[in-house]
Design an enzyme around this catalytic site. Structure first.
Site, PDB file in Angstrom:
ATOM      1  N   CYS A   1     -12.942   0.037 -16.196  1.00 29.52           N
ATOM      2  CA  CYS A   1     -13.167   1.429 -15.768  1.00 29.52           C
ATOM      3  C   CYS A   1     -12.189   2.526 -15.420  1.00 29.52           C
ATOM      4  CB  CYS A   1     -14.430   1.464 -14.314  1.00 29.52           C
ATOM      5  SG  CYS A   1     -14.666   2.891 -14.224  1.00 29.52           S
TER       6      CYS A   1
ATOM      7  N   CYS B   1     -16.225  -0.373 -21.723  1.00 28.12           N
ATOM      8  CA  CYS B   1     -17.648  -1.048 -21.205  1.00 28.12           C
ATOM      9  C   CYS B   1     -17.813  -2.278 -21.590  1.00 28.12           C
ATOM     10  CB  CYS B   1     -18.731   0.414 -21.229  1.00 28.12           C
ATOM     11  SG  CYS B   1     -18.485   1.673 -20.439  1.00 28.12           S
TER      12      CYS B   1
ATOM     13  N   GLU C   1       0.449  -1.205   0.398  1.00 29.29           N
ATOM     14  CA  GLU C   1      -0.113   0.004  -0.206  1.00 29.29           C
ATOM     15  C   GLU C   1       1.204   0.975  -0.124  1.00 29.29           C
ATOM     16  OE1 GLU C   1      -2.991   0.538  -0.785  1.00 29.29           O
ATOM     17  OE2 GLU C   1      -3.380  -1.081  -0.489  1.00 29.29           O
TER      18      GLU C   1
ATOM     19  N   CYS D   1     -24.947   1.056 -14.988  1.00 31.31           N
ATOM     20  CA  CYS D   1     -23.713   2.858 -15.033  1.00 31.31           C
ATOM     21  C   CYS D   1     -24.324   3.598 -14.871  1.00 31.31           C
ATOM     22  CB  CYS D   1     -22.551   1.940 -15.616  1.00 31.31           C
ATOM     23  SG  CYS D   1     -21.976   3.756 -15.295  1.00 31.31           S
TER      24      CYS D   1
ATOM     25  N   CYS E   1     -17.378  -4.418 -18.764  1.00 29.31           N
ATOM     26  CA  CYS E   1     -17.685  -4.252 -17.274  1.00 29.31           C
ATOM     27  C   CYS E   1     -18.946  -5.005 -16.977  1.00 29.31           C
ATOM     28  CB  CYS E   1     -17.790  -2.308 -17.180  1.00 29.31           C
ATOM     29  SG  CYS E   1     -18.056  -2.220 -15.559  1.00 29.31           S
TER      30      CYS E   1
END
Length: 301
Positions: free
Chosen positions: A202, A209, A46, A218, A212
Protein backbone atom coordinates in the site's frame (compact mmCIF):
# COMPACT_ATOMS: atom_id res chain seq x y z
CA UNK A 1 -18.91 6.82 -5.60
CA UNK A 2 -18.10 8.54 -2.32
CA UNK A 3 -15.70 7.38 0.35
CA UNK A 4 -17.01 5.29 3.22
CA UNK A 5 -18.18 7.18 6.26
CA UNK A 6 -16.90 6.32 9.70
CA UNK A 7 -20.00 4.12 10.22
CA UNK A 8 -18.97 2.09 7.17
CA UNK A 9 -15.43 1.41 8.38
CA UNK A 10 -14.58 -2.30 8.14
CA UNK A 11 -14.73 -4.05 11.52
CA UNK A 12 -11.25 -4.19 13.07
CA UNK A 13 -11.39 -7.93 13.65
CA UNK A 14 -11.96 -8.54 9.94
CA UNK A 15 -8.64 -6.86 9.17
CA UNK A 16 -6.41 -8.46 11.79
CA UNK A 17 -6.17 -12.04 10.56
CA UNK A 18 -5.52 -11.35 6.86
CA UNK A 19 -2.96 -8.60 7.53
CA UNK A 20 -1.07 -10.55 10.18
CA UNK A 21 -1.25 -13.70 8.03
CA UNK A 22 0.19 -11.78 5.07
CA UNK A 23 2.99 -10.46 7.30
CA UNK A 24 3.90 -13.96 8.46
CA UNK A 25 4.48 -14.95 4.83
CA UNK A 26 5.97 -11.79 3.33
CA UNK A 27 7.81 -9.88 6.07
CA UNK A 28 11.34 -8.91 5.16
CA UNK A 29 14.16 -10.46 7.17
CA UNK A 30 15.55 -7.29 8.72
CA UNK A 31 18.23 -7.37 11.44
CA UNK A 32 16.23 -5.31 13.94
CA UNK A 33 13.41 -7.87 13.74
CA UNK A 34 15.62 -10.73 14.85
CA UNK A 35 15.57 -11.73 18.54
CA UNK A 36 19.27 -11.00 18.97
CA UNK A 37 18.70 -7.32 18.10
CA UNK A 38 17.16 -6.68 21.50
CA UNK A 39 15.55 -3.44 22.56
CA UNK A 40 18.68 -1.40 21.80
CA UNK A 41 18.79 -2.71 18.23
CA UNK A 42 15.13 -1.82 17.81
CA UNK A 43 15.70 1.67 19.19
CA UNK A 44 18.68 2.32 16.91
CA UNK A 45 16.67 1.18 13.89
CA UNK A 46 13.76 3.44 14.76
CA UNK A 47 16.02 6.48 14.97
CA UNK A 48 17.70 5.63 11.68
CA UNK A 49 14.55 4.77 9.75
CA UNK A 50 12.87 8.13 10.32
CA UNK A 51 12.52 9.64 6.84
CA UNK A 52 15.19 7.24 5.53
CA UNK A 53 14.67 4.08 3.41
CA UNK A 54 15.69 0.64 4.65
CA UNK A 55 18.29 0.20 1.91
CA UNK A 56 20.28 3.20 3.16
CA UNK A 57 19.90 2.28 6.83
CA UNK A 58 21.06 -1.35 6.67
CA UNK A 59 24.84 -0.86 6.26
CA UNK A 60 25.01 1.98 8.81
CA UNK A 61 22.89 0.02 11.28
CA UNK A 62 25.17 -3.03 11.07
CA UNK A 63 28.30 -0.91 11.59
CA UNK A 64 26.69 0.99 14.45
CA UNK A 65 25.68 -2.13 16.40
CA UNK A 66 29.05 -3.73 15.80
CA UNK A 67 30.75 -0.69 17.31
CA UNK A 68 28.19 0.11 20.00
CA UNK A 69 26.32 -3.10 20.91
CA UNK A 70 24.91 -1.55 24.10
CA UNK A 71 23.77 1.96 25.04
CA UNK A 72 26.66 2.34 27.48
CA UNK A 73 29.15 1.77 24.65
CA UNK A 74 27.74 4.72 22.73
CA UNK A 75 27.34 6.86 25.86
CA UNK A 76 31.06 6.50 26.58
CA UNK A 77 31.98 8.09 23.24
CA UNK A 78 31.96 11.78 22.32
CA UNK A 79 28.74 12.86 20.61
CA UNK A 80 30.78 13.85 17.58
CA UNK A 81 31.61 10.18 17.03
CA UNK A 82 27.89 9.43 16.74
CA UNK A 83 27.61 12.18 14.12
CA UNK A 84 30.64 10.76 12.28
CA UNK A 85 29.24 7.22 12.29
CA UNK A 86 25.86 8.49 11.11
CA UNK A 87 27.49 9.07 7.73
CA UNK A 88 25.14 10.21 4.99
CA UNK A 89 21.86 9.02 6.49
CA UNK A 90 20.66 12.62 6.66
CA UNK A 91 18.99 14.56 9.46
CA UNK A 92 22.12 14.13 11.64
CA UNK A 93 20.50 15.64 14.71
CA UNK A 94 19.05 12.16 15.10
CA UNK A 95 22.58 10.95 15.89
CA UNK A 96 22.90 13.47 18.72
CA UNK A 97 19.47 12.53 20.04
CA UNK A 98 20.33 8.84 19.99
CA UNK A 99 23.58 9.59 21.81
CA UNK A 100 21.65 11.58 24.42
CA UNK A 101 19.17 8.73 24.85
CA UNK A 102 22.04 6.27 25.30
CA UNK A 103 23.51 8.46 28.04
CA UNK A 104 20.16 8.69 29.83
CA UNK A 105 19.62 4.92 29.56
CA UNK A 106 23.07 4.35 31.04
CA UNK A 107 22.56 6.83 33.88
CA UNK A 108 18.92 6.15 34.75
CA UNK A 109 18.33 2.52 33.81
CA UNK A 110 21.60 0.70 34.33
CA UNK A 111 22.30 0.52 30.61
CA UNK A 112 19.12 -1.39 29.69
CA UNK A 113 16.51 0.18 27.42
CA UNK A 114 13.44 0.58 29.67
CA UNK A 115 10.32 -1.37 28.82
CA UNK A 116 7.73 1.01 30.23
CA UNK A 117 6.23 3.41 27.71
CA UNK A 118 6.38 6.36 30.14
CA UNK A 119 10.07 5.75 30.83
CA UNK A 120 10.82 5.54 27.12
CA UNK A 121 8.93 8.76 26.50
CA UNK A 122 10.96 10.49 29.22
CA UNK A 123 14.25 9.79 27.43
CA UNK A 124 15.76 12.72 25.50
CA UNK A 125 15.04 12.61 21.80
CA UNK A 126 12.19 10.09 22.18
CA UNK A 127 8.76 11.14 20.98
CA UNK A 128 5.40 9.39 21.07
CA UNK A 129 6.04 7.37 17.91
CA UNK A 130 9.48 6.05 18.94
CA UNK A 131 8.34 5.21 22.48
CA UNK A 132 5.38 3.26 21.13
CA UNK A 133 7.50 1.52 18.48
CA UNK A 134 10.15 0.35 20.95
CA UNK A 135 7.58 -0.77 23.51
CA UNK A 136 5.70 -2.67 20.81
CA UNK A 137 8.49 -4.14 18.66
CA UNK A 138 11.02 -4.82 21.43
CA UNK A 139 8.72 -5.74 24.30
CA UNK A 140 5.54 -6.98 22.60
CA UNK A 141 3.28 -4.41 24.21
CA UNK A 142 -0.04 -3.04 22.98
CA UNK A 143 0.47 0.43 21.55
CA UNK A 144 -0.71 2.32 18.49
CA UNK A 145 2.38 2.76 16.31
CA UNK A 146 1.69 5.44 13.71
CA UNK A 147 4.36 6.00 11.12
CA UNK A 148 3.73 7.26 7.58
CA UNK A 149 3.15 3.77 6.20
CA UNK A 150 0.65 2.78 8.89
CA UNK A 151 -1.20 6.07 8.58
CA UNK A 152 -1.57 5.55 4.83
CA UNK A 153 -2.91 2.00 5.28
CA UNK A 154 -5.47 3.19 7.82
CA UNK A 155 -6.45 6.19 5.71
CA UNK A 156 -7.25 3.94 2.78
CA UNK A 157 -8.54 0.78 4.41
CA UNK A 158 -10.57 2.37 7.19
CA UNK A 159 -11.23 6.01 6.26
CA UNK A 160 -11.63 5.67 2.51
CA UNK A 161 -9.20 8.43 1.53
CA UNK A 162 -6.05 8.21 -0.55
CA UNK A 163 -3.64 9.89 1.85
CA UNK A 164 -3.58 10.80 5.55
CA UNK A 165 -3.23 14.44 6.65
CA UNK A 166 0.21 16.02 6.49
CA UNK A 167 0.48 15.85 10.29
CA UNK A 168 -0.91 13.14 12.57
CA UNK A 169 -4.30 14.11 13.98
CA UNK A 170 -6.25 13.17 17.09
CA UNK A 171 -8.76 11.39 14.86
CA UNK A 172 -6.00 9.20 13.44
CA UNK A 173 -4.79 8.29 16.92
CA UNK A 174 -8.32 7.42 17.97
CA UNK A 175 -8.78 5.24 14.89
CA UNK A 176 -5.43 3.50 15.45
CA UNK A 177 -6.40 2.67 19.04
CA UNK A 178 -9.78 1.37 17.88
CA UNK A 179 -8.12 -0.92 15.34
CA UNK A 180 -5.66 -2.46 17.83
CA UNK A 181 -6.20 -6.11 18.73
CA UNK A 182 -6.94 -6.60 22.41
CA UNK A 183 -4.14 -9.07 23.15
CA UNK A 184 -0.65 -7.60 23.60
CA UNK A 185 1.34 -9.95 21.39
CA UNK A 186 -1.21 -9.82 18.60
CA UNK A 187 -1.35 -6.02 18.83
CA UNK A 188 2.44 -5.83 18.49
CA UNK A 189 2.27 -8.12 15.46
CA UNK A 190 -0.48 -5.98 13.96
CA UNK A 191 1.68 -2.88 14.39
CA UNK A 192 4.58 -4.47 12.52
CA UNK A 193 2.29 -5.99 9.88
CA UNK A 194 0.48 -2.76 8.99
CA UNK A 195 3.82 -0.96 8.75
CA UNK A 196 5.16 -3.60 6.37
CA UNK A 197 1.97 -3.57 4.31
CA UNK A 198 2.32 0.17 3.78
CA UNK A 199 6.00 -0.16 2.91
CA UNK A 200 5.65 -2.98 0.39
CA UNK A 201 2.10 -3.01 -1.00
CA UNK A 202 0.00 0.00 0.00
CA UNK A 203 2.68 2.42 -1.11
CA UNK A 204 2.29 6.15 -1.65
CA UNK A 205 2.44 5.65 -5.42
CA UNK A 206 1.51 2.64 -7.54
CA UNK A 207 -0.22 0.73 -4.78
CA UNK A 208 -0.50 -2.99 -5.60
CA UNK A 209 -4.06 -3.85 -4.64
CA UNK A 210 -3.78 -7.28 -6.29
CA UNK A 211 -1.28 -8.26 -3.61
CA UNK A 212 -3.14 -6.66 -0.71
CA UNK A 213 -4.69 -9.09 1.79
CA UNK A 214 -7.51 -6.67 2.64
CA UNK A 215 -8.28 -5.27 -0.81
CA UNK A 216 -11.82 -6.66 -0.64
CA UNK A 217 -12.41 -4.75 2.59
CA UNK A 218 -10.55 -1.54 1.73
CA UNK A 219 -12.85 1.48 2.03
CA UNK A 220 -10.85 3.54 -0.48
CA UNK A 221 -10.80 0.81 -3.11
CA UNK A 222 -14.50 0.05 -2.65
CA UNK A 223 -15.23 3.75 -3.07
CA UNK A 224 -13.53 3.72 -6.46
CA UNK A 225 -10.22 5.16 -5.25
CA UNK A 226 -11.29 8.82 -5.07
CA UNK A 227 -8.45 11.28 -5.63
CA UNK A 228 -6.88 13.11 -2.72
CA UNK A 229 -9.01 16.12 -1.71
CA UNK A 230 -6.99 17.48 1.21
CA UNK A 231 -4.16 20.04 1.35
CA UNK A 232 -1.32 19.49 -1.13
CA UNK A 233 1.07 16.81 0.02
CA UNK A 234 4.45 18.07 1.13
CA UNK A 235 7.20 17.36 -1.35
CA UNK A 236 10.81 16.82 -0.35
CA UNK A 237 13.48 18.81 -2.16
CA UNK A 238 17.20 18.63 -1.54
CA UNK A 239 19.31 20.09 -4.35
CA UNK A 240 20.37 23.65 -3.60
CA UNK A 241 18.82 23.70 -0.13
CA UNK A 242 20.47 24.49 3.19
CA UNK A 243 20.16 20.78 3.94
CA UNK A 244 22.47 20.01 1.04
CA UNK A 245 24.98 22.63 2.19
CA UNK A 246 24.86 21.30 5.75
CA UNK A 247 25.47 17.81 4.44
CA UNK A 248 28.55 18.89 2.50
CA UNK A 249 29.98 20.79 5.44
CA UNK A 250 29.45 17.84 7.77
CA UNK A 251 31.05 15.48 5.26
CA UNK A 252 34.29 17.48 5.47
CA UNK A 253 34.25 17.31 9.27
CA UNK A 254 33.40 13.60 9.36
CA UNK A 255 36.29 12.78 7.07
CA UNK A 256 38.84 14.63 9.20
CA UNK A 257 40.27 13.33 12.47
CA UNK A 258 41.52 16.82 13.38
CA UNK A 259 39.81 20.23 13.43
CA UNK A 260 39.09 21.73 10.02
CA UNK A 261 40.08 25.19 8.83
CA UNK A 262 37.47 27.61 7.53
CA UNK A 263 39.01 27.47 4.05
CA UNK A 264 38.27 23.75 3.76
CA UNK A 265 34.63 24.41 4.54
CA UNK A 266 34.45 27.38 2.18
CA UNK A 267 35.56 25.15 -0.68
CA UNK A 268 32.44 22.96 -0.63
CA UNK A 269 29.87 25.65 -1.49
CA UNK A 270 30.34 28.79 -3.55
CA UNK A 271 27.50 30.98 -2.22
CA UNK A 272 28.90 32.58 0.96
CA UNK A 273 25.66 33.73 2.59
CA UNK A 274 23.98 30.34 2.34
CA UNK A 275 27.18 28.59 3.38
CA UNK A 276 27.52 30.79 6.47
CA UNK A 277 23.85 30.28 7.35
CA UNK A 278 24.21 26.51 7.06
CA UNK A 279 27.35 26.48 9.20
CA UNK A 280 25.72 28.69 11.83
CA UNK A 281 22.78 26.27 11.89
CA UNK A 282 25.08 23.31 12.45
CA UNK A 283 26.73 25.12 15.35
CA UNK A 284 23.36 26.08 16.85
CA UNK A 285 22.17 22.47 16.58
CA UNK A 286 25.24 21.20 18.44
CA UNK A 287 26.49 19.26 15.43
CA UNK A 288 29.62 21.38 14.94
CA UNK A 289 31.88 22.98 17.53
CA UNK A 290 33.76 26.21 16.67
CA UNK A 291 37.23 26.61 18.16
CA UNK A 292 38.94 29.79 19.29
CA UNK A 293 41.49 29.59 16.45
CA UNK A 294 38.76 29.72 13.80
CA UNK A 295 38.72 26.00 13.08
CA UNK A 296 35.77 23.62 13.48
CA UNK A 297 35.28 20.04 14.68
CA UNK A 298 32.58 17.57 15.55
CA UNK A 299 31.39 17.99 19.19
CA UNK A 300 33.34 16.39 22.00
CA UNK A 301 30.81 17.04 24.77
Amino acid sequence: MTAMTSTQTPPAASLHTPVIGWFEQHARDLPWRRPEAGAWGVMVSEFMLQQTPVSRVLPVYEQWLARWPRPADLAAEAPGEAVRAWGRLGYPRRALRLHGAAQAITERHGGDVPSEHAQLLALPGIGEYTAAAVASFAYGQRHAVLDTNVRRVFARAASGVQYPPNATTAAERKLARALLPDEDERAARWAAATMELGALVCTARNEDCDRCPIASRCAWRLAGKPAHQGPPRKGQTYAGTDRQVRGRLLAVLRDSVSPVAQAALDAVWEEPVQRARALDGLVADGLVEPLADGRYRLPLT
